[in-house]
Scaffold this motif. Structure first.
Motif, short mmCIF file in Angstrom:
data_model
loop_
_atom_site.label_atom_id
_atom_site.label_comp_id
_atom_site.label_asym_id
_atom_site.label_seq_id
_atom_site.Cartn_x
_atom_site.Cartn_y
_atom_site.Cartn_z
N GLU A 155 2.41 1.65 -3.46
CA GLU A 155 1.43 2.14 -4.45
C GLU A 155 1.10 3.63 -4.24
O GLU A 155 1.02 4.40 -5.20
CB GLU A 155 0.15 1.30 -4.39
CG GLU A 155 0.35 -0.09 -5.05
CD GLU A 155 -0.71 -1.11 -4.63
OE1 GLU A 155 -1.72 -0.71 -4.02
OE2 GLU A 155 -0.51 -2.31 -4.95
N ASP A 166 0.84 -1.21 0.00
CA ASP A 166 0.00 0.00 0.00
C ASP A 166 0.87 1.26 0.00
O ASP A 166 0.59 2.22 -0.72
CB ASP A 166 -0.93 0.02 1.22
CG ASP A 166 -2.06 -1.00 1.11
OD1 ASP A 166 -2.25 -1.54 0.00
OD2 ASP A 166 -2.74 -1.25 2.13
N ASP A 167 1.92 1.23 0.84
CA ASP A 167 2.85 2.37 0.90
C ASP A 167 3.50 2.59 -0.47
O ASP A 167 3.64 3.73 -0.93
CB ASP A 167 3.98 2.11 1.91
CG ASP A 167 3.50 1.99 3.34
OD1 ASP A 167 2.39 2.45 3.64
OD2 ASP A 167 4.24 1.41 4.17
#
Length: 311
Positions: free
Chosen positions: A305, A302-303
Motif C-alpha cells: 500500500e 502495508d509495504d
C-alpha cells in the motif's frame, strides 16, 4: 527509472506469504497455481513448515519465487502498479532471475515453478551431501576473495560464487577447500569467513550436472519474449533476446552471481530506485552498492500500500 529485483535462496522462512494470502485472493491464487503445477502442497510447507522441508533446495526455490510473484500480483491487481509500466529493468539473485523472468512474462507461473523445482533437485543431486560447502566472506572484495580461493584450493574446487556487495563475497566448492579458506581469511585481510548452512555448493564448476539438466529443461520450455530487459547474473548486462537469456540461465548454474556489478550497471543505465519484491535481502545490499539510489523492500500488505501511493 525503477528496477524491480527478486531475492534468491536464503530468504525463505516458515510463515512466508501467510499474511498476504489471508489478506488477498490474488495471493491465494498464485500459491494455489504453484501447488497445482508441482502436484504438492508447497503453500502448506511455506505456511507451517517444518523448516527442514522448506529449506530443501527443491522446495525453497519455488517457494521463494511463489512468494515474490504473489507479492507482485497483489501490487499489480490491488495497488495498480504494473511492472511493465513502472519498471525499466528486472533482475534477480540466482533463482531470483527466474522469478524476474516470470514477472516480465518470459515464463508462465506454472512453468517457472516446475523449472525451479527441477533446478533445486538437479543442484542437490549434482554433489553428494557433505562433499561441498559455501562460505560468506565478510569484509572481502572480489580481489581478496579470488586470492583466498587460489590459496585455499590445493587442487580442489574453490571459486567465487556470489559477488554480493562491496563487503560480502560468497565462495563455493569442495568442503575441504572451503573450510581451509575460512581458516585463512585473516591472512588475506578479510574480517570473517562464515560457513553457510546450505545443502550444496551452488554457482561453482561442481554444479555442471545441474547445468546440463537445466539445458535440457530449458530446451523443452524456453523463455518467451519479455516485457522489460533483464540484467543477467553471469554477465551483469541487460538482455532482451530470449535465446540469449536461455543460454545464460544454463551458464548461471555454474557461473558467478555478479550482483554488485549488476546493480552498478543498472544505476549507470539510469536506475535511481530499486524495488525488492518478496524479500528483505537485496535492499540492504543495494544500499551498500549504490548509496545514491533508493531501495525499497516490499513484503507485507502495508509495504504494498505504501509503495502504491509513492509510485
Amino acid at each position: 527509472m525503477i528496477a524491480f529485483i527478486f531475492p534468491g535462496q536464503g530468504s525463505q522462512k516458515v510463515g512466508m506469504g501467510t499474511d498476504l494470502a489471508a489478506a488477498s485472493s490474488h495471493a491465494r491464487e498464485v500459491f494455489q497455481e504453484v501447488d497445482d503445477a508441482l502436484g504438492q502442497n508447497l503453500s502448506k510447507i511455506m505456511a507451517e513448515g517444518p523448516e527442514d522441508q522448506l529449506t530443501l533446495t527443491e522446495n525453497a526455490q519455488p517457494a521463494i519465487m511463489a512468494n515474490a510473484i504473489a507479492t507482485l500480483r497483489v501490487l499489480e491487481k490491488e495497488g495498480g502498479v504494473t511492472l511493465a509500466d513502472k519498471g525499466a529493468f528486472v533482475a534477480g539473485h540466482s533463482l531470483g532471475e527466474y522469478t524476474a523472468l516470470c514477472a516480465a512474462g518470459a515464463f508462465s507461473l506454472a512453468d517457472t515453478a516446475r523449472l525451479l523445482k527441477l533446478r533445486g533437485q538437479a543442484m542437490q543431486a549434482a554433489v553428494p551431501v557433505g562433499e561441498g560447502a559455501m562460505a560468506a566472506l565478510l569484509g572481502a572484495d572480489l580481489e581478496k576473495a579470488q586470492a583466498l580461493c587460489d590459496a585455499a584450493a590445493e587442487g580442489e574446487v574453490c571459486q567465487v560464487a556470489n559477488d554480493n556487495d562491496p563487503g560480502q563475497v560468497v565462495i563455493s566448492g569442495h568442503k575441504g577447500a572451503i573450510e581451509r579458506a575460512a581458516g585463512m581469511v585473516k591472512d588475506h585481510g578479510i574480517k570473517r569467513g562464515i560457513l553457510l548452512p546450505v545443502s550444496a555448493p551452488f554457482h561453482c564448476s561442481l554444479m555442471q550436472p545441474a547445468a546440463d539438466a537445466m539445458a535440457a529443461a530449458l530446451a523443452d520450455c524456453p523463455p518467451q519474449a519479455f516485457t522489460v530487459p533483464i540484467y543477467a547474473n553471469v554477465t551483469a548486462a541487460a538482455v532482451t533476446d530470449p535465446a540469449e537469456e536461455q543460454r545464460l540461465l544454463v551458464e548461471q548454474v555454474t557461473g558467478r552471481v555478479r550482483w554488485r556489478e549488476s546493480v552498478l550497471a543498472m544505476q549507470a543505465a539510469g536506475v535511481t530506485r530499486f524495488v525488492e519484491v518478496g524479500g528483505k535481502v537485496l535492499g540492504p545490499m543495494v544500499r551498500k552498492i549504490a548509496p545514491d539510489c533508493t531501495a525499497t523492500s516490499v513484503v507485507t500488505m502495508d509495504d504494498i500500500e505504501a509503495l502504491a501511493k509513492e509510485l
